[in-house]
Scaffold this motif. Structure first.
Motif, PDB file in Angstrom:
ATOM      1  N   LEU A  20       0.760  -1.126  -0.028  1.00 45.73           N
ATOM      2  CA  LEU A  20      -0.085   0.104  -0.021  1.00 45.73           C
ATOM      3  C   LEU A  20       0.801   1.099  -0.122  1.00 45.73           C
ATOM      4  O   LEU A  20       0.643   2.248  -0.731  1.00 45.73           O
ATOM      5  N   VAL A  21       1.906   1.349   0.791  1.00 49.38           N
ATOM      6  CA  VAL A  21       2.748   2.478   0.870  1.00 49.38           C
ATOM      7  C   VAL A  21       3.482   2.610  -0.370  1.00 49.38           C
ATOM      8  O   VAL A  21       3.414   3.685  -1.037  1.00 49.38           O
ATOM      9  N   PHE A  59       2.113   7.176   7.099  1.00 47.90           N
ATOM     10  CA  PHE A  59       2.011   8.454   6.485  1.00 47.90           C
ATOM     11  C   PHE A  59       1.694   9.561   7.309  1.00 47.90           C
ATOM     12  O   PHE A  59       1.742  10.706   6.921  1.00 47.90           O
ATOM     13  N   SER A  60       2.165   9.453   8.657  1.00 41.80           N
ATOM     14  CA  SER A  60       2.188  10.594   9.616  1.00 41.80           C
ATOM     15  C   SER A  60       3.700  11.085   9.506  1.00 41.80           C
ATOM     16  O   SER A  60       3.937  12.191  10.060  1.00 41.80           O
ATOM     17  N   ARG A  61       4.558  10.214   9.171  1.00 40.00           N
ATOM     18  CA  ARG A  61       6.003  10.781   8.914  1.00 40.00           C
ATOM     19  C   ARG A  61       6.015  11.695   7.847  1.00 40.00           C
ATOM     20  O   ARG A  61       5.758  11.423   6.698  1.00 40.00           O
ATOM     21  N   PRO A  62       6.688  12.984   8.224  1.00 38.36           N
ATOM     22  CA  PRO A  62       6.848  14.076   7.352  1.00 38.36           C
ATOM     23  C   PRO A  62       7.589  13.725   6.112  1.00 38.36           C
ATOM     24  O   PRO A  62       7.446  13.878   5.041  1.00 38.36           O
ATOM     25  N   LYS A  63       8.818  12.650   6.226  1.00 36.28           N
ATOM     26  CA  LYS A  63       9.478  12.269   5.092  1.00 36.28           C
ATOM     27  C   LYS A  63       8.972  11.260   4.114  1.00 36.28           C
ATOM     28  O   LYS A  63       8.957  11.565   3.048  1.00 36.28           O
ATOM     29  N   ALA A  68       4.645  11.324  -0.824  1.00 37.60           N
ATOM     30  CA  ALA A  68       3.330  10.660  -1.334  1.00 37.60           C
ATOM     31  C   ALA A  68       2.557  11.391  -2.369  1.00 37.60           C
ATOM     32  O   ALA A  68       2.439  12.535  -2.436  1.00 37.60           O
ATOM     33  N   ASP A  69       1.989  10.418  -2.989  1.00 38.36           N
ATOM     34  CA  ASP A  69       1.238  11.001  -4.380  1.00 38.36           C
ATOM     35  C   ASP A  69      -0.345  11.330  -3.358  1.00 38.36           C
ATOM     36  O   ASP A  69      -1.003  10.365  -3.378  1.00 38.36           O
ATOM     37  N   GLU A  70      -0.641  12.477  -3.223  1.00 35.95           N
ATOM     38  CA  GLU A  70      -1.894  12.823  -2.479  1.00 35.95           C
ATOM     39  C   GLU A  70      -3.092  12.159  -3.115  1.00 35.95           C
ATOM     40  O   GLU A  70      -3.879  11.668  -2.563  1.00 35.95           O
ATOM     41  N   THR A  71      -3.148  12.292  -4.468  1.00 33.55           N
ATOM     42  CA  THR A  71      -4.526  11.727  -5.217  1.00 33.55           C
ATOM     43  C   THR A  71      -4.439  10.149  -4.847  1.00 33.55           C
ATOM     44  O   THR A  71      -5.806   9.756  -4.607  1.00 33.55           O
TER      45      THR A  71
END
Length: 79
Positions: A20-21, A59-63, A68-71
């Motif tokens: 998923l990531v 996904f809470s990690r800033p890096k 991440a592709d927001e879409t």
């Protein structure tokens, strides 16, 4: 082969957090192709509470969030 039409039911799968990531971070490759099929309704993702927790953590990690592709992330969250 399309299992849903061949056997009259959709396949169920558990997708690992790494798949998923990877699909959210990279638009091409096997993880992205799997997610495209999931979005198209070709199978059902049976997600568990621990996987959801792990996804929230990753996904809470800033890096990670910056790459991440927001879409794609929003598409996954909508499923």
């Amino acid at each position: 082969m399309n299992w849903s039409t061949t056997f009259g039911m959709r396949v169920r799968a558990v997708l690992d957090t790494n798949i998923l990531v990877s699909a959210v971070l990279v638009k091409e490759g096997a993880p992205a192709a799997i997610i495209e099929r999931l979005i198209a309704g070709q199978f059902i993702n049976c997600i568990t509470a621990p996987i959801i927790g792990e996804l929230n953590d990753v996904f809470s990690r800033p890096k990670v969030r910056l790459r991440a592709d927001e879409t794609r992330l929003q598409q996954l969250l909508a499923i």
